[in-house]
Design a protein around this motif. Structure first.
Motif, PDB file in Angstrom:
ATOM      1  N   GLU A  14      -0.423  12.121  -9.414  1.00 18.91           N
ATOM      2  CA  GLU A  14      -1.565  12.258 -10.315  1.00 18.91           C
ATOM      3  C   GLU A  14      -1.981  10.896 -10.880  1.00 18.91           C
ATOM      4  OE1 GLU A  14       1.077  14.276 -10.469  1.00 18.91           O
ATOM      5  OE2 GLU A  14       0.373  16.345 -10.527  1.00 18.91           O
ATOM      6  N   LEU A  15      -1.003  10.049 -11.200  1.00 21.05           N
ATOM      7  CA  LEU A  15      -1.304   8.712 -11.713  1.00 21.05           C
ATOM      8  C   LEU A  15      -2.026   7.884 -10.650  1.00 21.05           C
ATOM      9  CD1 LEU A  15      -1.091   6.442 -13.813  1.00 21.05           C
ATOM     10  CD2 LEU A  15       1.167   5.926 -12.875  1.00 21.05           C
ATOM     11  N   SER A  16      -1.494   7.887  -9.428  1.00 20.76           N
ATOM     12  CA  SER A  16      -2.132   7.142  -8.332  1.00 20.76           C
ATOM     13  C   SER A  16      -3.540   7.669  -8.074  1.00 20.76           C
ATOM     14  CB  SER A  16      -1.299   7.245  -7.054  1.00 20.76           C
ATOM     15  OG  SER A  16      -0.065   6.608  -7.228  1.00 20.76           O
ATOM     16  N   ALA A  17      -3.697   8.978  -8.039  1.00 18.21           N
ATOM     17  CA  ALA A  17      -5.015   9.564  -7.791  1.00 18.21           C
ATOM     18  C   ALA A  17      -5.987   9.181  -8.898  1.00 18.21           C
ATOM     19  CB  ALA A  17      -4.911  11.085  -7.674  1.00 18.21           C
ATOM     20  N   GLY A  18      -5.513   9.153 -10.133  1.00 15.26           N
ATOM     21  CA  GLY A  18      -6.365   8.752 -11.258  1.00 15.26           C
ATOM     22  C   GLY A  18      -6.830   7.308 -11.114  1.00 15.26           C
ATOM     23  N   LEU A  19      -5.926   6.422 -10.710  1.00 18.38           N
ATOM     24  CA  LEU A  19      -6.300   5.025 -10.495  1.00 18.38           C
ATOM     25  C   LEU A  19      -7.323   4.906  -9.369  1.00 18.38           C
ATOM     26  CD1 LEU A  19      -2.774   3.381 -10.831  1.00 18.38           C
ATOM     27  CD2 LEU A  19      -4.683   3.181 -12.436  1.00 18.38           C
ATOM     28  N   LEU A  35       0.839  -1.203   0.000  1.00 22.28           N
ATOM     29  CA  LEU A  35       0.000   0.000   0.000  1.00 22.28           C
ATOM     30  C   LEU A  35       0.870   1.247   0.000  1.00 22.28           C
ATOM     31  CD1 LEU A  35      -2.753   1.453   0.267  1.00 22.28           C
ATOM     32  CD2 LEU A  35      -2.584   1.075   2.749  1.00 22.28           C
ATOM     33  N   TRP A  36       1.900   1.254   0.820  1.00 26.94           N
ATOM     34  CA  TRP A  36       2.807   2.402   0.900  1.00 26.94           C
ATOM     35  C   TRP A  36       3.461   2.663  -0.457  1.00 26.94           C
ATOM     36  CZ3 TRP A  36       7.762   3.845  -0.007  1.00 26.94           C
ATOM     37  CH2 TRP A  36       8.177   5.051   0.554  1.00 26.94           C
ATOM     38  N   LYS A  37       3.922   1.598  -1.119  1.00 25.95           N
ATOM     39  CA  LYS A  37       4.568   1.767  -2.424  1.00 25.95           C
ATOM     40  C   LYS A  37       3.607   2.384  -3.437  1.00 25.95           C
ATOM     41  CE  LYS A  37       6.149  -2.455  -2.896  1.00 25.95           C
ATOM     42  NZ  LYS A  37       6.893  -3.667  -3.371  1.00 25.95           N
ATOM     43  N   PHE A  38       2.361   1.923  -3.426  1.00 21.67           N
ATOM     44  CA  PHE A  38       1.369   2.471  -4.348  1.00 21.67           C
ATOM     45  C   PHE A  38       1.112   3.949  -4.065  1.00 21.67           C
ATOM     46  CE2 PHE A  38      -3.098   3.585  -5.153  1.00 21.67           C
ATOM     47  CZ  PHE A  38      -3.149   3.395  -6.527  1.00 21.67           C
ATOM     48  N   CYS A  39       0.997   4.292  -2.807  1.00 17.65           N
ATOM     49  CA  CYS A  39       0.622   5.662  -2.428  1.00 17.65           C
ATOM     50  C   CYS A  39       1.790   6.641  -2.460  1.00 17.65           C
ATOM     51  CB  CYS A  39      -0.011   5.659  -1.039  1.00 17.65           C
ATOM     52  SG  CYS A  39      -1.608   4.826  -1.009  1.00 17.65           S
ATOM     53  N   VAL A  53      -8.204  -2.822  -5.224  1.00 16.68           N
ATOM     54  CA  VAL A  53      -7.038  -3.612  -4.856  1.00 16.68           C
ATOM     55  C   VAL A  53      -7.300  -4.191  -3.478  1.00 16.68           C
ATOM     56  CG1 VAL A  53      -4.567  -3.553  -4.365  1.00 16.68           C
ATOM     57  CG2 VAL A  53      -5.500  -2.108  -6.176  1.00 16.68           C
ATOM     58  N   ASP A  54      -7.102  -5.493  -3.349  1.00 19.80           N
ATOM     59  CA  ASP A  54      -7.212  -6.142  -2.051  1.00 19.80           C
ATOM     60  C   ASP A  54      -5.813  -6.143  -1.437  1.00 19.80           C
ATOM     61  OD1 ASP A  54      -7.426  -7.805   0.151  1.00 19.80           O
ATOM     62  OD2 ASP A  54      -8.692  -9.274  -0.870  1.00 19.80           O
ATOM     63  N   TRP A  71      -4.835  -6.645   1.550  1.00 21.12           N
ATOM     64  CA  TRP A  71      -4.562  -7.782   2.431  1.00 21.12           C
ATOM     65  C   TRP A  71      -4.040  -8.956   1.599  1.00 21.12           C
ATOM     66  CZ3 TRP A  71      -3.576  -8.213   7.302  1.00 21.12           C
ATOM     67  CH2 TRP A  71      -3.515  -9.482   7.871  1.00 21.12           C
ATOM     68  N   GLU A  72      -4.691  -9.218   0.471  1.00 21.82           N
ATOM     69  CA  GLU A  72      -4.263 -10.317  -0.396  1.00 21.82           C
ATOM     70  C   GLU A  72      -2.894 -10.043  -0.989  1.00 21.82           C
ATOM     71  OE1 GLU A  72      -4.683 -13.676  -1.293  1.00 21.82           O
ATOM     72  OE2 GLU A  72      -6.076 -13.192   0.293  1.00 21.82           O
ATOM     73  N   ARG A  73      -2.627  -8.783  -1.292  1.00 23.57           N
ATOM     74  CA  ARG A  73      -1.315  -8.420  -1.828  1.00 23.57           C
ATOM     75  C   ARG A  73      -0.202  -8.752  -0.841  1.00 23.57           C
ATOM     76  NH1 ARG A  73      -0.681  -4.172  -5.897  1.00 23.57           N
ATOM     77  NH2 ARG A  73      -2.108  -4.846  -7.513  1.00 23.57           N
ATOM     78  N   GLY A  74      -0.537  -8.761   0.440  1.00 25.40           N
ATOM     79  CA  GLY A  74       0.464  -9.067   1.455  1.00 25.40           C
ATOM     80  C   GLY A  74       0.597 -10.543   1.759  1.00 25.40           C
TER      81      GLY A  74
END
Length: 93
Positions: free
Chosen positions: A70-75, A60-64, A82-83, A85-88
């Motif tokens: 602007e790219l992250s906000a657009g997504l 989550l930290w890497k994504f944010c 995105v789950d 918890w599952e990513r972890g």
């Protein structure tokens, strides 16, 4: 190139998203720690939950915190589900 106000708005969207999803992850760990205290999970199961939380929070930290807010906000605005918890979850061999 975006304006300063657009960048600021994007950073705000990402920050709110980060806080909300981090709170979900923390709540999940809290629930499982309570289950450990109640004797429903053993120490190894509780450790696995904490390990998965750590990995999920890092993803989550890497994504944010990528350089392009602007790219992250657009997504986020597009509703990219995105789950975290599952990513972890540890990769199964």
């Amino acid at each position: 190139m975006s304006s300063k106000s657009e960048r600021r708005a994007a950073v705000e969207v990402v920050a709110e998203y980060h806080e909300a999803h981090l709170a979900e992850l923390v709540r999940r760990v809290g629930d499982d720690v309570d289950r450990f205290r109640a004797g429903e999970l053993d120490a190894f199961e509780a450790d696995q939950v904490i390990f998965q939380y750590s990995r999920a929070a890092k993803e989550l930290w890497k994504f944010c915190n990528r350089s392009d807010a602007e790219l992250s906000a657009g997504l986020i605005r597009d509703g990219a589900a995105v789950d975290w918890w599952e990513r972890g979850a540890p990769r199964r061999r």
